[in-house]
Design an enzyme around this catalytic site. Structure first.
Site, PDB file in Angstrom:
ATOM      1  N   ASP A 146       0.831  -1.229   0.000  1.00 30.02           N
ATOM      2  CA  ASP A 146       0.000   0.000   0.000  1.00 30.02           C
ATOM      3  C   ASP A 146       0.854   1.265   0.000  1.00 30.02           C
ATOM      4  OD1 ASP A 146      -1.684  -2.108   0.718  1.00 30.02           O
ATOM      5  OD2 ASP A 146      -2.781  -0.940   2.205  1.00 30.02           O
TER       6      ASP A 146
ATOM      7  N   GLU B  76     -11.681  -1.513   1.664  1.00 28.56           N
ATOM      8  CA  GLU B  76     -10.399  -1.048   2.183  1.00 28.56           C
ATOM      9  C   GLU B  76      -9.936   0.229   1.494  1.00 28.56           C
ATOM     10  OE1 GLU B  76      -8.156  -4.438   3.825  1.00 28.56           O
ATOM     11  OE2 GLU B  76      -8.210  -5.127   1.760  1.00 28.56           O
TER      12      GLU B  76
END
Ligand code: FRU
Length: 487
Positions: free
Chosen positions: A76, A338
């Site tokens: 990420d 998410e």
């Protein structure tokens, strides 16, 4: 008549805006999410994509470069942003923040060792002129060692990590890093002795730069902003597998002077509660393809109860916040929405969020990818993009074959089914993501580095992949360009 023979109609969504301080939560319904399977070709042969090409990321080759030169696993990632998610270079350097972990760990062990790292590269170079790996220099960890663990009351954690968030830049090089601090309490066999403790945290610091690169000072004080309340946002006592993370801080031009964040949450019920209702299914009256609510819950769909949370800052220093009701729920649809983000385009508000194939509820199927919802405000009756499904950009995937896993891909699956995850939509519709796995069971390579940036054309309730961007739709690897500069 249904839109696709054999499938239900999606729910009607008006895109109507509601005030931030009202108790309206939009629903991504089963009727919406079943449009994913409705657009899959049931005759697509093994290793081909069964989903529409216009919503599918072009296939990433297995020969991808590694942006950290073997130093760290990278997943990420996000840039330095202002209140409206413009991306800034600082004194001639582009800067990104990434979850990183030691390469000696297996890639699937990364989550409990994640720390926030950063990279920098010279700004203002066209992507075609950059090195193939994106040309980043790894700057090391962002925070001084140990400080992100200090917020936990119970200091007996066995692992303590820093998970995703966002980084805001202000004047004079001041930055605020919003992230998720997680403490794990495990026994020698790696089993949780109590649920992981996840909290949303903000740490202020300063970015510094000279001709040699970028570094940070500060980050000594970490302010705990939010922990799940068990009222709107599920906590560890209600479900040891709760999701609470990924703060994205922004301002809404409709409400000047206030700062908000969206984040990943779950609907706050005791795990297993039969809490889904007819409006979570969302079928039109008399739809012949509607499902029975009790049957859906008998299949365990009520264990998949994602939401996208909203919170508002109570002070200008952004050290005090309180929760507001969620802006989206996906009850009985998926368990994980998410890295949510708010994206502005042509007067519309887009909510983008990533979801895995494996977290969809029984009876729902769709690819790993980024899902999108459009409305007239941050809180609105969000219309899922693309035929009412929500799929904004998926990995090439064959829904006729088993999903497999990133560590054991399926023999018949498209080799790109796990090629990208953790997509982040950037100015101009550019989308960056990290590579998880490329290949099938007989031949696959793990990623742990950022994949090629792609471009979405975003308009009204459609998003389509721009295949004229880069080479066949694939832009530069790890290409996260700034669209603004600070000096
Ligand atoms: C997405 C994600 C985030 C989380 C991080 C943990 O890839 O699951 O939700 O912050 O990874 O590694």
């Amino acid at each position: 008549p249904s839109a696709v023979p054999g499938f239900p109609n999606p729910t009607t969504h008006t895109q109507q805006r509601y005030h931030w301080n009202t108790n309206y939560t939009s629903k991504w319904t089963r009727a919406d999410a079943r449009q994913l399977a409705a657009m899959s070709d049931p005759t697509a042969p093994p290793r081909t994509n069964s989903m529409p090409e216009e919503y599918t990321m072009p296939t990433v080759p297995q020969s991808f470069p590694d942006m950290s030169g073997g130093e760290v696993w990278v997943w990420d990632s996000w840039p330095l942003t202002d209140a409206q998610a413009n991306q800034y270079s600082y004194k001639g350097w582009e800067v990104i923040f990434s979850l990183v972990a030691d390469r000696r760990l297996g890639f699937d062990d990364r989550h409990t060792y994640a720390k926030l790292g950063y990279f920098f590269r010279p700004a203002s170079i066209p992507s075609a002129q950059r090195p193939v790996d994106g040309g980043w220099t790894y700057g090391g960890l962002v925070f001084p060692p140990g400080v992100s663990g200090e917020i936990f009351d119970d200091q007996t954690f066995t692992h303590q990590t820093e998970w995703s968030g966002s980084t805001r830049i202000f004047s004079n090089g001041q930055v605020k890093v919003f992230y998720t601090a997680v403490a794990f309490y495990r026994d020698a066999a790696g089993q949780d002795v109590k649920p992981a403790d996840a909290r949303i945290v903000m740490s202020p610091g300063k970015i510094k730069a000279n001709a040699n690169g970028v570094w940070f000072t500060g980050f000594k004080k970490h302010h705990e902003l939010l922990k799940p309340d068990g009222l709107w946002y599920q906590n560890g006592a209600q479900n040891p597998f709760y999701n609470f993370r990924d703060p994205f801080a922004f301002e809404d031009p409709q409400y000047p002077g206030r700062t908000f964040m969206v984040f990943e949450g779950n609907t706050a019920t005791q795990r297993g509660t039969r809490a889904c209702v007819e409006s979570d299914l969302g079928y039109q009256p008399g739809d012949p393809y509607a499902e029975n609510l009790e049957t859906v819950m008998d299949q365990g769909a009520n264990l998949r109860m994602a939401n996208v949370g909203l919170a508002i800052a109570d002070n200008a220093a952004l050290t005090k916040w309180h929760f507001l009701p969620p802006i989206l729920s996906a009850n009985c649809v998926t368990d994980q929405t998410e890295r949510p983000q708010i994206y502005y385009k042509d007067g519309k508000y887009y909510l983008f969020t990533i979801s895995h194939r494996s977290t969809f509820a029984p009876g729902i199927d769709g690819p790993e990818g980024v899902y999108g919802f459009v409305g007239n405000g941050v809180r609105s009756d969000y219309q899922p993009v693309n035929r009412g499904s929500g799929l904004a950009l998926g990995n090439p995937t064959n829904l006729n074959y088993a999903a497999g896993t990133p560590f054991a891909p399926d023999f018949n699956q498209h080799p790109g089914a796990f090629q990208a995850y953790s997509h982040y939509v950037m100015p101009g519709g550019l989308v960056q993501s990290f590579i998880d796995t490329i290949g099938t069971s007989d031949n696959f390579r793990r990623g742990g580095t950022l994949g090629p940036t792609v471009k979405l054309n975003i308009s009204g309730d459609t998003t389509t992949v721009d295949r004229t961007y880069g080479v066949g739709g694939l832009g530069g690897y790890a290409d996260i360009p700034a669209n603004r500069a600070k000096f």
